[in-house]
Design a protein around this motif. Structure first.
Motif, PDB file in Angstrom:
ATOM      1  N   GLN A 130      38.860 -92.163  18.827  1.00  0.00           N
ATOM      2  CA  GLN A 130      40.290 -92.391  18.486  1.00  0.00           C
ATOM      3  C   GLN A 130      41.423 -91.651  19.562  1.00  0.00           C
ATOM      4  OE1 GLN A 130      41.469 -93.700  15.841  1.00  0.00           O
ATOM      5  NE2 GLN A 130      39.624 -93.822  14.790  1.00  0.00           N
ATOM      6  N   PRO A 131      41.683 -93.338  19.531  1.00  0.00           N
ATOM      7  CA  PRO A 131      41.794 -94.082  19.757  1.00  0.00           C
ATOM      8  C   PRO A 131      40.834 -95.364  20.822  1.00  0.00           C
ATOM      9  CG  PRO A 131      43.901 -94.125  21.476  1.00  0.00           C
ATOM     10  CD  PRO A 131      43.067 -92.608  21.256  1.00  0.00           C
ATOM     11  N   PRO A 132      40.034 -96.208  19.975  1.00  0.00           N
ATOM     12  CA  PRO A 132      39.006 -97.076  20.593  1.00  0.00           C
ATOM     13  C   PRO A 132      39.862 -97.517  21.945  1.00  0.00           C
ATOM     14  CG  PRO A 132      40.127 -98.202  18.467  1.00  0.00           C
ATOM     15  CD  PRO A 132      41.225 -96.951  18.581  1.00  0.00           C
ATOM     16  N   THR A 133      39.259 -96.928  22.863  1.00  0.00           N
ATOM     17  CA  THR A 133      39.108 -97.156  24.393  1.00  0.00           C
ATOM     18  C   THR A 133      37.771 -97.446  24.924  1.00  0.00           C
ATOM     19  OG1 THR A 133      38.724 -94.921  24.928  1.00  0.00           O
ATOM     20  CG2 THR A 133      40.875 -95.589  24.816  1.00  0.00           C
ATOM     21  N   LEU A 134      37.430 -98.733  25.543  1.00  0.00           N
ATOM     22  CA  LEU A 134      36.440 -99.614  26.425  1.00  0.00           C
ATOM     23  C   LEU A 134      37.046 -99.044  28.123  1.00  0.00           C
ATOM     24  CD1 LEU A 134      35.724-102.828  24.354  1.00  0.00           C
ATOM     25  CD2 LEU A 134      34.437 -99.857  23.996  1.00  0.00           C
ATOM     26  N   ALA A 135      35.600 -99.404  29.482  1.00  0.00           N
ATOM     27  CA  ALA A 135      35.937 -99.587  30.449  1.00  0.00           C
ATOM     28  C   ALA A 135      35.254-100.192  30.631  1.00  0.00           C
ATOM     29  CB  ALA A 135      35.486 -98.366  30.842  1.00  0.00           C
ATOM     30  N   VAL A 136      35.628-101.314  31.665  1.00  0.00           N
ATOM     31  CA  VAL A 136      34.909-102.578  32.569  1.00  0.00           C
ATOM     32  C   VAL A 136      34.859-101.878  33.800  1.00  0.00           C
ATOM     33  CG1 VAL A 136      36.867-103.443  31.814  1.00  0.00           C
ATOM     34  CG2 VAL A 136      34.398-104.085  32.368  1.00  0.00           C
ATOM     35  N   SER A 137      33.738-102.191  34.327  1.00  0.00           N
ATOM     36  CA  SER A 137      34.084-101.577  36.403  1.00  0.00           C
ATOM     37  C   SER A 137      34.039-103.327  36.992  1.00  0.00           C
ATOM     38  CB  SER A 137      32.480-101.299  36.350  1.00  0.00           C
ATOM     39  OG  SER A 137      32.824-101.311  38.129  1.00  0.00           O
ATOM     40  N   ILE A 138      35.071-103.792  37.170  1.00  0.00           N
ATOM     41  CA  ILE A 138      35.358-105.158  39.002  1.00  0.00           C
ATOM     42  C   ILE A 138      35.228-104.560  39.734  1.00  0.00           C
ATOM     43  CG2 ILE A 138      36.935-107.041  38.731  1.00  0.00           C
ATOM     44  CD1 ILE A 138      35.918-106.788  35.507  1.00  0.00           C
ATOM     45  N   ASN A 139      34.525-106.119  40.335  1.00  0.00           N
ATOM     46  CA  ASN A 139      34.502-105.895  42.164  1.00  0.00           C
ATOM     47  C   ASN A 139      36.115-106.228  42.274  1.00  0.00           C
ATOM     48  OD1 ASN A 139      34.082-107.119  44.671  1.00  0.00           O
ATOM     49  ND2 ASN A 139      32.052-106.100  44.330  1.00  0.00           N
ATOM     50  N   ARG A 140      36.593-105.810  43.381  1.00  0.00           N
ATOM     51  CA  ARG A 140      38.145-105.402  44.071  1.00  0.00           C
ATOM     52  C   ARG A 140      38.647-106.785  44.307  1.00  0.00           C
ATOM     53  NH1 ARG A 140      40.736-101.470  44.528  1.00  0.00           N
ATOM     54  NH2 ARG A 140      41.839-101.744  46.265  1.00  0.00           N
ATOM     55  N   GLN A 141      37.149-107.790  45.410  1.00  0.00           N
ATOM     56  CA  GLN A 141      36.997-108.766  45.379  1.00  0.00           C
ATOM     57  C   GLN A 141      37.910-109.739  44.797  1.00  0.00           C
ATOM     58  OE1 GLN A 141      33.899-109.339  48.786  1.00  0.00           O
ATOM     59  NE2 GLN A 141      34.316-107.993  49.769  1.00  0.00           N
ATOM     60  N   ASN A 142      36.904-109.491  43.563  1.00  0.00           N
ATOM     61  CA  ASN A 142      37.284-110.956  42.789  1.00  0.00           C
ATOM     62  C   ASN A 142      38.322-111.572  41.980  1.00  0.00           C
ATOM     63  OD1 ASN A 142      34.028-110.733  42.686  1.00  0.00           O
ATOM     64  ND2 ASN A 142      33.886-109.629  40.061  1.00  0.00           N
ATOM     65  N   LEU A 143      38.437-113.066  41.788  1.00  0.00           N
ATOM     66  CA  LEU A 143      40.258-112.756  41.433  1.00  0.00           C
ATOM     67  C   LEU A 143      40.174-112.690  39.733  1.00  0.00           C
ATOM     68  CD1 LEU A 143      42.295-114.700  41.753  1.00  0.00           C
ATOM     69  CD2 LEU A 143      41.029-116.996  40.676  1.00  0.00           C
ATOM     70  N   THR A 144      39.416-112.048  39.121  1.00  0.00           N
ATOM     71  CA  THR A 144      39.768-111.442  38.285  1.00  0.00           C
ATOM     72  C   THR A 144      39.778-110.467  37.930  1.00  0.00           C
ATOM     73  OG1 THR A 144      37.444-112.451  36.686  1.00  0.00           O
ATOM     74  CG2 THR A 144      38.515-110.721  35.828  1.00  0.00           C
ATOM     75  N   HIS A 145      39.660-109.945  39.328  1.00  0.00           N
ATOM     76  CA  HIS A 145      39.654-108.272  39.468  1.00  0.00           C
ATOM     77  C   HIS A 145      42.212-108.119  39.474  1.00  0.00           C
ATOM     78  CE1 HIS A 145      41.593-104.726  42.275  1.00  0.00           C
ATOM     79  NE2 HIS A 145      41.111-104.077  41.115  1.00  0.00           N
ATOM     80  N   GLU A 146      41.997-109.114  40.324  1.00  0.00           N
ATOM     81  CA  GLU A 146      43.835-109.630  40.758  1.00  0.00           C
ATOM     82  C   GLU A 146      44.134-110.044  39.390  1.00  0.00           C
ATOM     83  OE1 GLU A 146      44.126-112.723  43.469  1.00  0.00           O
ATOM     84  OE2 GLU A 146      42.709-112.081  44.946  1.00  0.00           O
ATOM     85  N   PHE A 147      43.687-110.529  38.366  1.00  0.00           N
ATOM     86  CA  PHE A 147      44.256-110.699  36.827  1.00  0.00           C
ATOM     87  C   PHE A 147      44.697-109.095  36.120  1.00  0.00           C
ATOM     88  CE2 PHE A 147      44.157-115.607  36.157  1.00  0.00           C
ATOM     89  CZ  PHE A 147      44.268-116.083  37.151  1.00  0.00           C
ATOM     90  N   LEU A 148      43.026-108.802  36.206  1.00  0.00           N
ATOM     91  CA  LEU A 148      44.212-107.145  35.522  1.00  0.00           C
ATOM     92  C   LEU A 148      44.264-106.150  36.241  1.00  0.00           C
ATOM     93  CD1 LEU A 148      41.309-108.353  33.925  1.00  0.00           C
ATOM     94  CD2 LEU A 148      40.174-106.862  33.987  1.00  0.00           C
TER      95      LEU A 148
END
Length: 234
Positions: free
Chosen positions: A38-56
């Protein structure tokens, strides 16, 4: 140090997706975990070189799709071993835009979360993104794809950008110690080793088939790389 001990840590496999302008992108991750209820929260680890990292990093919302145990290796190869800078990962993929306008991958998905980014932590090679869950839905009662199942049953590897990556050459397993009279070939993308003695029965290649004799169109069972992306070992 026994690096295989890291495989005993419990993980799942997921697709984290986001939108930037009109572009969609996503990637396989195995480090999603709940932080608070409460509140429901999630964490995720992303490599800094990835395109998804740029989007997030540039956006304020993203989605997490929970993958089914029956997810194909071809799907994992597309989202886990290829870059959105080179291909459109969403081409031919079943998805929809959620309440936040972010893409939700529906193929091979048994449930998903929509999140608002509320924080991040720079940890060098990776960034931990923290998100508040805005919506969550179950789509199927199929079992989820765990990291252990991916390694032990599907014989998959983590990509080099994953926080859990271990160089296959460092793993001293009995399989790697086996000798074969025919040459082995290694995928230069993910590190998978084709052993002619074992073949690839799941994809129609019988044990005892030399690499050179594999039918046209065969691809790496881990990442989907073509035959010309393999190199002869030794």
């Amino acid at each position: 140090m026994d690096l295989k001990a890291f495989y005993k840590v419990s993980y799942g496999l997921y697709v984290v997706s986001a939108k930037s302008g009109e572009r969609l992108n996503g990637q396989i991750v195995n480090t999603v975990f709940q932080i608070t209820a409460q509140p429901p929260t999630l964490a995720v680890s992303i490599n800094r070189q990835n395109l998804t990292h740029e989007f997030l990093a540039a956006g304020t919302a993203y989605t997490i799709s929970i993958l089914s145990q029956e997810t194909s290796m071809k799907f994992i190869g597309t989202f886990g071993f290829k870059s959105g800078r080179d291909i459109d990962k969403f081409e031919g993929i079943n998805y929809r835009l959620g309440k936040t306008g972010q893409p939700i991958v529906l193929d091979n998905t048994i449930g998903y979360f929509e999140l608002e980014r509320i924080g991040l932590m720079d940890i060098g090679t990776h960034t931990i993104f923290i998100g508040k869950v805005l919506d969550a839905q179950c789509l199927s009662d199929e079992p989820p794809l765990t990291y252990a199942y991916y390694h032990e049953v599907k014989k998959g590897f983590a990509s080099k950008a994953a926080p859990t990556y271990i160089d296959p050459k460092q793993l001293k397993t009995e399989i790697q110690k086996e000798e074969s009279t025919m040459a082995k070939y290694e995928c230069t993308v993910c590190g998978y080793i084709y052993d002619p003695a074992k073949g690839d029965p799941g994809n129609g290649v019988k044990p005892g088939t030399p690499f050179e004799s594999i039918q046209p169109g065969w691809v790496c069972p881990i990442c989907g790389a073509d035959k010309d992306q393999f190199k002869k070992k030794g």
